[in-house]
Design an enzyme around this catalytic site. Sequence first.
Site, PDB file in Angstrom:
ATOM      1  CE  LYS A 280      -3.978   1.952   2.534  1.00 34.98           C
ATOM      2  NZ  LYS A 280      -4.933   1.737   3.657  1.00 34.98           N
TER       3      LYS A 280
ATOM      4  CB  SER B 195      -8.413   3.422   2.572  1.00 37.58           C
ATOM      5  OG  SER B 195      -7.571   2.826   3.537  1.00 37.58           O
TER       6      SER B 195
ATOM      7  CB  SER C   9      -8.650   0.350   5.272  1.00 37.36           C
ATOM      8  OG  SER C   9      -9.418   1.510   5.126  1.00 37.36           O
TER       9      SER C   9
HETATM   10  N1  GLN Z   1     -13.546   3.659   5.849  1.00 35.87           N
HETATM   11  C1  GLN Z   1     -13.008   4.081   7.113  1.00 35.87           C
HETATM   12  C2  GLN Z   1     -12.574   5.529   7.025  1.00 35.87           C
HETATM   13  O1  GLN Z   1     -12.781   6.118   6.004  1.00 35.87           O
HETATM   14  C3  GLN Z   1     -11.853   3.210   7.506  1.00 35.87           C
HETATM   15  C4  GLN Z   1     -10.650   3.523   6.738  1.00 35.87           C
HETATM   16  C5  GLN Z   1      -9.451   2.747   7.171  1.00 35.87           C
HETATM   17  O2  GLN Z   1      -9.583   1.699   7.798  1.00 35.87           O
HETATM   18  N2  GLN Z   1      -8.295   3.291   6.870  1.00 35.87           N
HETATM   19  O3  GLN Z   1     -12.076   6.068   7.963  1.00 35.87           O
END
Ligand code: GLN
Length: 483
Positions: free
Chosen positions: A74, A149, A173
């Site tokens: 990532k 994400s 995410s």
């Molecule tokens: N979808 C959640 C957010 O937007 C979790 C994102 C994540 O786990 N980085 O914060």
Amino acid sequence: MDSIVDIAGRVTRGEASAREIATDAVRRMKAGAELGAFISVLEDELLAEATAVDERRARGEALGPLAGVPVAVKDAICTRGVRTTAGSRALEGWVAPYDAHVVSRLRAAGAVVCGKTNMDEFAMGSSNENSAFFPAKNPHDPTRAPGGSSGGSAVAVAAEMAPASLGSDTGGSIRQPAALTGIVGVKPSYGRVSRFGLVAFASSLDQIGPFAGDVRGAARVLGVIAGHDPRDMTCRALEAVDFEAACGRDVSGLRLGVPEEYFAEGLDAEVETRVREAIAALEARGCKVAPVHLPHTKHAVATYYVIATAEASSNLSRYDGVRYGLRVEPQGGLAAMYGATRDAAFGKEVKRRILLGTYVLSAGHYDAYYAKAQRVRTLIARDFDAAFAEVDAIVCPTSPTPAFPLGERTRDPLSMYLSDVYTLPASLAGVPAVSVPCAPTAAGLPVGLQIVTRRDDEATALALAAAWEADRGPLPRARGAVT
Ligand code: GLN
């Protein structure tokens, strides 16, 4: 494509060279370019690293458990000498001067980094559409989001461009994109894996973890990246666990809790059916299934969006145009430079969160929002403690719906935030969770089963996931997978 375990085995035995595997990975990443999984394809670096692995083998050196395995990382995880953008214009041209702890561990285990994957800007999002560069597409249906994400990392594996990848999970995410793309994703216990070299979003929640096509592969990568690192003060000195050995463990007699709060309004009927089938299969293997209650679940979204935005507003204050990253220099001195830089650096969602986070931390609002959210976080953690006094694992859907169409939730942040209702609680409690694919829906969209266990008991979650995976059998390949 071949699994992590197969590739490492073949390279270790000398049946394949790391160079050959890497060359094929380059071909795959290029063939799948339309899916938008990669921000950087590291062709030259990958081939050089793979050659070095082959040279080590020729010298008779031990190669490690990930010998020659290409791993997509990532783009929030630092990789020395190559661009690390965190999906943001703020870091568009920034080259990391060091490797994140997890990347050093991968390299020491013989793995080769094949590319840096697309993501929502600063890991804020559930669809990968908040990437400052381009969205990633779901290989099962390219008109749909892969989740986020860590969307690019999930697509890289689901579309068979890489056998393994790393993501980060702050509120879902890793698990949510794993579920939406039909692969395995693991969010470790908070403190199991070092965050050194991970671009911070919300430090009390962020954890790095693996994606893989199968449970055993994910377990192997987790074993490699886990472990104490004094450079992350929240990384604990836990005893090493053989996660891979857990994958063959007998699961009969384990007590599984089904949380009623996770099978409520908003859950897609087909997702429910698929998840209940998986639970029934585990029951048939001798697990004892009973309902459990996590009564504070309904407060998880609100609690998370107070705490995560508060921490993000603090973490992102470093992008000021002075230390690194983008700088915009209008007339008007330092304050004007800060303002113009941050305006150009951040996208809409990141700005929304900085504003929200700054608000909940401000004098006059701190007690009403931030301090209260911390108390509710404790209640959510106690829900899990109470449940785990009665059961060994909690089994539930990972995501309330299968992959949704690109664009469907971008105009309504709240509907996007609700994508994570089932993943946020485990993050707030710091407990580990695995997402493993169920059978797909009638339309061929993947569905994920989430298995949550006690803090530091990833092994039980992996054992259950592996048992279900064996009962389920092989999945259909993604339509958009590279051959
Ligand atoms: N979808 C959640 C957010 O937007 C979790 C994102 C994540 O786990 N980085 O914060």
